[in-house]
Structures are given as C-alpha cells and as structure tokens.
Enzyme design. Sequence first.
Site, PDB file in Angstrom:
ATOM      1  CG  MET A 114      13.170  -0.269  30.787  1.00  0.00           C
ATOM      2  SD  MET A 114      12.299   0.551  29.426  1.00  0.00           S
ATOM      3  CE  MET A 114      13.064  -0.209  28.012  1.00  0.00           C
ATOM      4  CG  ASP A 129      10.940 -15.479  13.323  1.00  0.00           C
ATOM      5  OD1 ASP A 129      11.506 -15.230  12.243  1.00  0.00           O
ATOM      6  OD2 ASP A 129      11.180 -16.491  14.003  1.00  0.00           O
TER       7      ASP A 129
END
EC number: 4.6.1.17
Length: 166
Positions: A114, A129
């Site tokens: 993860m 972004d």
Amino acid sequence: MSFTHFNEQGRAKMVDITDKSDTLRTAIALSSVEVSKELYETIINQGVAKGDVLAVSQVAGIMAAKKTADIIPMCHPLALKGVDISFEWEVKQDYCLLHIQVEVKTKGSTGVEMEALTSASVCALTVYDMCKAFDKGMVIGPTYLKQKTGGKSGDFIRQGTTHTER
C-alpha cells in the site's frame, strides 16, 4: 478466502499482526502520466512555473509512502527503511508517457504494497497538479503492483504487461 478486516460483529477492524515474524518486505508499484509532447518539452526544459516537476513529485511520493497509514484506514503505520522513486520518459508519436516506479522496503511484520501504490499514485497526482494550468488533458494510470517480496503470502511478480511496461 475470508476477509480478515472484520470482527465478530461484522464491523471493520485493523488486523492483529502481533504474532507475525519480522522479515524483509519490499514492494514495487508502477504508474504513469500521459502528457502532450508540448508539455513534455516544457517539463524537461524546466519551464513549468511551479518549479521542477519531477523533483517535487519525487518528494511528494516519499512523503506519501511515509503517511500511507494516515489516509488508508486499515493500514498499519510502518517504519519504512527505504523509498526509491525513478522516472523514465517514453516518447510516442502523438504523446509522451512518464513512467513512475516506486520501490519501498521495510523490515517488519506486514508488507509495504500500500505504501508503494500510494506513493506511485501521489507522484502521478503531483505531476498533474504542477502541470494542470498548462494542460488539463493529462491521463494518469494505470497504477499497479509489479512485485512484492516477504511475508506469509510469499513473493508476487505480476505476469504479463500493460502499456506502461516495455
């Protein structure tokens, strides 16, 4: 196979790993960002107004790996031993692909899949972004686990390829 993240009442729980042995655990995750050739040129020539896109993305990815347990509810907080992020450009006829590879390591009682996947995702999101003012048409993904080592379930190596692997 039964799910281990539920208690006797069928409610979510964090899995108890106290009896698991500490072993070396590694995970490699991949992601990609598809960009226009114009944006590719702008990135590699350091022309993005927000700064060095890959440097910022790399730092964001490291931070994300370290903070995975803060955003994925059932993840255990881990003392990571290493996070290595690499980038490679693939120039196609009509677009360019930024390949992102993240390798995470620890010595502990649960894996780092993860953390690697979160890191790869945040690297890609950071590129988006930083460049969205230039081009909102970027495409992120796929993001996936390439391999992992260690632990009770053993090693895993993804079979087959996706468009992000050569």
